[in-house]
Design a protein around this motif. Sequence first.
Motif, PDB file in Angstrom:
ATOM      1  N   ASN A  11      -7.983  -5.454 -13.157  1.00  0.00           N
ATOM      2  CA  ASN A  11      -6.746  -6.178 -12.855  1.00  0.00           C
ATOM      3  C   ASN A  11      -5.790  -6.176 -14.037  1.00  0.00           C
ATOM      4  O   ASN A  11      -4.579  -6.023 -13.861  1.00  0.00           O
ATOM      5  N   GLU A  41       8.791  -4.856  -4.026  1.00  0.00           N
ATOM      6  CA  GLU A  41       7.678  -5.647  -3.500  1.00  0.00           C
ATOM      7  C   GLU A  41       6.623  -4.713  -2.914  1.00  0.00           C
ATOM      8  O   GLU A  41       5.440  -4.856  -3.186  1.00  0.00           O
ATOM      9  N   ILE A  57       4.530  -5.135  -6.290  1.00  0.00           N
ATOM     10  CA  ILE A  57       3.972  -6.482  -6.189  1.00  0.00           C
ATOM     11  C   ILE A  57       2.832  -6.537  -5.172  1.00  0.00           C
ATOM     12  O   ILE A  57       1.753  -7.071  -5.448  1.00  0.00           O
ATOM     13  N   SER A  58       3.045  -5.983  -3.993  1.00  0.00           N
ATOM     14  CA  SER A  58       2.030  -6.022  -2.931  1.00  0.00           C
ATOM     15  C   SER A  58       0.695  -5.419  -3.369  1.00  0.00           C
ATOM     16  O   SER A  58      -0.357  -6.027  -3.132  1.00  0.00           O
ATOM     17  N   ARG A 115      -1.094  -7.940  -5.502  1.00  0.00           N
ATOM     18  CA  ARG A 115      -1.627  -9.015  -4.656  1.00  0.00           C
ATOM     19  C   ARG A 115      -2.897  -8.562  -3.942  1.00  0.00           C
ATOM     20  O   ARG A 115      -3.877  -9.292  -3.879  1.00  0.00           O
ATOM     21  N   LYS A 116      -2.866  -7.346  -3.390  1.00  0.00           N
ATOM     22  CA  LYS A 116      -4.030  -6.821  -2.661  1.00  0.00           C
ATOM     23  C   LYS A 116      -5.243  -6.648  -3.576  1.00  0.00           C
ATOM     24  O   LYS A 116      -6.381  -6.694  -3.123  1.00  0.00           O
ATOM     25  N   LYS A 126      -2.991 -13.138  -8.412  1.00  0.00           N
ATOM     26  CA  LYS A 126      -2.100 -14.173  -7.894  1.00  0.00           C
ATOM     27  C   LYS A 126      -0.649 -13.887  -8.302  1.00  0.00           C
ATOM     28  O   LYS A 126      -0.396 -13.339  -9.379  1.00  0.00           O
ATOM     29  N   GLU A 127       0.275 -14.308  -7.456  1.00  0.00           N
ATOM     30  CA  GLU A 127       1.692 -14.099  -7.748  1.00  0.00           C
ATOM     31  C   GLU A 127       2.106 -14.742  -9.062  1.00  0.00           C
ATOM     32  O   GLU A 127       2.890 -14.165  -9.817  1.00  0.00           O
ATOM     33  N   GLU A 128       1.580 -15.921  -9.353  1.00  0.00           N
ATOM     34  CA  GLU A 128       1.929 -16.588 -10.608  1.00  0.00           C
ATOM     35  C   GLU A 128       1.449 -15.767 -11.813  1.00  0.00           C
ATOM     36  O   GLU A 128       2.121 -15.717 -12.843  1.00  0.00           O
ATOM     37  N   THR A 129       0.315 -15.122 -11.678  1.00  0.00           N
ATOM     38  CA  THR A 129      -0.204 -14.275 -12.753  1.00  0.00           C
ATOM     39  C   THR A 129       0.674 -13.034 -12.918  1.00  0.00           C
ATOM     40  O   THR A 129       0.942 -12.607 -14.054  1.00  0.00           O
ATOM     41  N   ILE A 130       1.133 -12.477 -11.818  1.00  0.00           N
ATOM     42  CA  ILE A 130       2.069 -11.343 -11.874  1.00  0.00           C
ATOM     43  C   ILE A 130       3.352 -11.787 -12.571  1.00  0.00           C
ATOM     44  O   ILE A 130       3.879 -11.080 -13.438  1.00  0.00           O
ATOM     45  N   GLU A 131       3.828 -12.966 -12.216  1.00  0.00           N
ATOM     46  CA  GLU A 131       5.025 -13.519 -12.860  1.00  0.00           C
ATOM     47  C   GLU A 131       4.794 -13.719 -14.356  1.00  0.00           C
ATOM     48  O   GLU A 131       5.672 -13.398 -15.182  1.00  0.00           O
TER      49      GLU A 131
END
Length: 177
Positions: free
Chosen positions: A96, A116, A120-121, A124-125, A129-134
Amino acid sequence: MSNFSYSKNFEGIMEVFMRRGNYYQPLLEFLQNTMIENSELTKIERELIAAHVSKLNHCTFCVQAHKAIIKDLGGDQALLTSLENSVEAIQGISENLRLLLVFVEKITLNSHEISEELDISPLRKAGIKEETIEDAANVACLFNMINRLVDVFGVKGSEEHFAMVGKVVSEKGYFSK
């Protein structure tokens, strides 16, 4: 060599920030929040992201500073040495984190192409988590800016400076009020 008469004796970027403390204070608070405060990403992982972005930007000063911090946070020598390699060859990181390093590489080199669907997608898959991506994106964007400030000011650092930065940041963080 410094690019400004008033920064000729600056050893590091913090001297740039302290020269105009009130002006840079919001950036310093963002730096502290991004690199030290709560995140699913560990401090070492955030430093790895910052080092990778700095490497992509050819910011030797920041690469050396982040390596010193990683070392003082407990990163091993194999990891530090492998940072010079491609993302695929970096040793001792999770899949990851490897995916996030590829993502921040795109932010650094081709941010206008982020989508996305393509970027991004898939993260996520992979279970990120989105917050971790952020959080990873914030590290990348922050150090893209700081790398440019280092270049503009001509900050070079020294082995002694990097050793001090590693110790201070690993023990106290980047900025305290």
